[in-house]
Design an enzyme around this catalytic site. Sequence first.
Site, short mmCIF file in Angstrom:
data_model
loop_
_atom_site.label_atom_id
_atom_site.label_comp_id
_atom_site.label_asym_id
_atom_site.label_seq_id
_atom_site.Cartn_x
_atom_site.Cartn_y
_atom_site.Cartn_z
N ASN A 1 3.07 -40.72 -58.02
CA ASN A 1 1.98 -41.22 -58.85
C ASN A 1 0.91 -41.80 -57.93
O ASN A 1 1.13 -42.83 -57.31
CB ASN A 1 2.55 -42.28 -59.81
CG ASN A 1 1.48 -42.89 -60.70
OD1 ASN A 1 0.30 -42.72 -60.49
ND2 ASN A 1 1.93 -43.63 -61.71
N HIS B 1 -2.39 -37.42 -66.30
CA HIS B 1 -2.13 -38.32 -65.17
C HIS B 1 -0.69 -38.08 -64.70
O HIS B 1 0.24 -38.02 -65.50
CB HIS B 1 -2.32 -39.77 -65.61
CG HIS B 1 -1.75 -40.75 -64.64
ND1 HIS B 1 -2.03 -40.71 -63.29
CD2 HIS B 1 -0.91 -41.80 -64.82
CE1 HIS B 1 -1.38 -41.69 -62.70
NE2 HIS B 1 -0.68 -42.37 -63.60
N CYS C 1 -4.88 -46.22 -63.44
CA CYS C 1 -4.56 -44.78 -63.42
C CYS C 1 -5.51 -43.96 -64.29
O CYS C 1 -5.58 -42.74 -64.15
CB CYS C 1 -3.12 -44.55 -63.84
SG CYS C 1 -1.95 -45.43 -62.80
O1 UT7 Z 1 0.79 -44.87 -64.24
C1 UT7 Z 1 1.83 -45.35 -65.06
C2 UT7 Z 1 2.95 -45.74 -64.12
N1 UT7 Z 1 4.18 -46.05 -64.75
C3 UT7 Z 1 5.12 -45.15 -65.12
O2 UT7 Z 1 4.95 -43.95 -65.08
C4 UT7 Z 1 6.42 -45.72 -65.54
C5 UT7 Z 1 6.98 -45.18 -66.80
N2 UT7 Z 1 8.38 -45.52 -66.83
C6 UT7 Z 1 9.32 -44.75 -66.24
O3 UT7 Z 1 9.01 -43.69 -65.75
C7 UT7 Z 1 10.74 -45.21 -66.25
O4 UT7 Z 1 10.86 -46.36 -67.08
C8 UT7 Z 1 11.27 -45.50 -64.83
C9 UT7 Z 1 11.39 -44.21 -64.05
C10 UT7 Z 1 10.34 -46.47 -64.10
C11 UT7 Z 1 12.66 -46.15 -64.91
O5 UT7 Z 1 13.52 -45.33 -65.67
P1 UT7 Z 1 14.44 -45.98 -66.79
O6 UT7 Z 1 15.23 -44.90 -67.35
O7 UT7 Z 1 13.53 -46.73 -67.71
O8 UT7 Z 1 15.38 -46.92 -65.93
P2 UT7 Z 1 15.63 -48.47 -66.06
O9 UT7 Z 1 14.46 -49.25 -65.55
O10 UT7 Z 1 16.13 -48.79 -67.43
O11 UT7 Z 1 16.82 -48.66 -65.04
C12 UT7 Z 1 18.07 -47.96 -65.21
C13 UT7 Z 1 18.96 -48.25 -64.04
C14 UT7 Z 1 19.08 -49.73 -63.71
O12 UT7 Z 1 20.41 -49.98 -63.32
P3 UT7 Z 1 21.48 -50.58 -64.36
O13 UT7 Z 1 20.89 -51.89 -64.79
O14 UT7 Z 1 21.57 -49.58 -65.46
O15 UT7 Z 1 22.71 -50.70 -63.52
C15 UT7 Z 1 18.17 -49.90 -62.53
O16 UT7 Z 1 18.57 -50.97 -61.70
O17 UT7 Z 1 18.44 -47.64 -62.87
C16 UT7 Z 1 18.37 -48.59 -61.81
N3 UT7 Z 1 17.25 -48.25 -60.95
C17 UT7 Z 1 17.40 -47.45 -59.85
N4 UT7 Z 1 18.45 -46.86 -59.31
C18 UT7 Z 1 18.26 -46.11 -58.20
C19 UT7 Z 1 15.95 -48.60 -61.05
N5 UT7 Z 1 15.25 -48.05 -60.07
C20 UT7 Z 1 16.11 -47.34 -59.31
C21 UT7 Z 1 15.96 -46.54 -58.15
N6 UT7 Z 1 17.06 -45.96 -57.66
N7 UT7 Z 1 14.77 -46.34 -57.57
#
Ligand code: UT7
Length: 322
Positions: A279, A249, A116
């Site tokens: 992204n 980015h 990225c």
């Molecule tokens: O170029 C760099 C690219 N990378 C990034 O920009 C990623 C940076 N990170 C983030 O933006 C965030 O960490 C995410 C958006 C990827 C995830 O957000 P989070 O607040 O860190 O969520 P999490 O991974 O801790 O997941 C929370 C919950 C989980 O469920 P439980 O375990 O709490 O029941 C996941 O299973 O959200 C669930 N989950 C979803 N639910 C609906 C994960 N993905 C999804 C989804 N839809 N797409």
Amino acid sequence: MVQRFSRVAGTGSCLPGPPITNDDLVARGIDTSDAWITERTGIRARHLADAGQTASALAEPAARVAMAAAGVGPDDVDLVIVATSTPDFVFPSTACLLQARLGVRGGAAFDVQAVCSGFVYALATADLFVRTGQARCALVVGTEVFSRILDWKDRATCVLFGDGAGAVVLVADERPGILASALHADGSQAGILCVPGAIAGGGVIGDPFLRMDGQAVFKFAVRVLDEVAREVVAKAGIDIAAVDWLIPHQANLRILNAAARKLGLPAERVGVTVDRHGNTSAASVPLALDAMIRDGRIRAGHRVLLEAVGGGFTWGAILLEA
Ligand code: UT7
């Protein structure tokens, strides 16, 4: 003796197909919701390439638009740098394929792989070529078909990314365009964002899909974007408050807002396209730059701070005067 600088003379974009909304992803069977994606990332839509659309195929129209905006033709371009993590082939480089598509000949053409951060790496590299007189007219493109390396069964990653290309023509000039740049990497963080597969013996060895520790990436990104933005502004000898536009980015709206907040820049001075592009990795910064030049927000003389962070880990920033 006239001091030689490099200056952005034209920009262009290409987004494949119609926007695919979050609800469209739900309709395709992904276990997610518009509310979750919008709240956690700010993403409302992205564009996805057809099976036949490669990174060089998206790069070509973006490059043609940028060249037309700059008023240059194939014979003028003496350097092509393409930033991509989703090249058409293992080799030849996507830059060579793009060069042939455009009818450009003779100058150097190579790819930059910094995920990225790729476009910021590529533009900083092109700036050095132009400033040292090794090139007079560089075409710098970020182009990605990330949809090819997404695991569509992994809802934590597949909803975040989109496809597209953004291009810039960088020319030698007596007036400064690019004012300062800084690039960094920390390979010890390779595991938090990677596609840990390789082609060998006629197949893929390892995992062909993007894997990410989202929370680790989030924290790392916010910290290094702040550090590198301050570094570049200090190098240029200006104050952060003198920056007209911040173009980070486009990973996630929460990362963009956190980066701006830490720098003390108001949200109105931040370029945002992640809501409609998702992204697009190396394409995200040039896509946002092109959108903001075309809609008239970025005007001649404005100071624009580009910054990016990505797998590797890599990060960097460029301060330029439009
Ligand atoms: O170029 C760099 C690219 N990378 C990034 O920009 C990623 C940076 N990170 C983030 O933006 C965030 O960490 C995410 C958006 C990827 C995830 O957000 P989070 O607040 O860190 O969520 P999490 O991974 O801790 O997941 C929370 C919950 C989980 O469920 P439980 O375990 O709490 O029941 C996941 O299973 O959200 C669930 N989950 C979803 N639910 C609906 C994960 N993905 C999804 C989804 N839809 N797409």
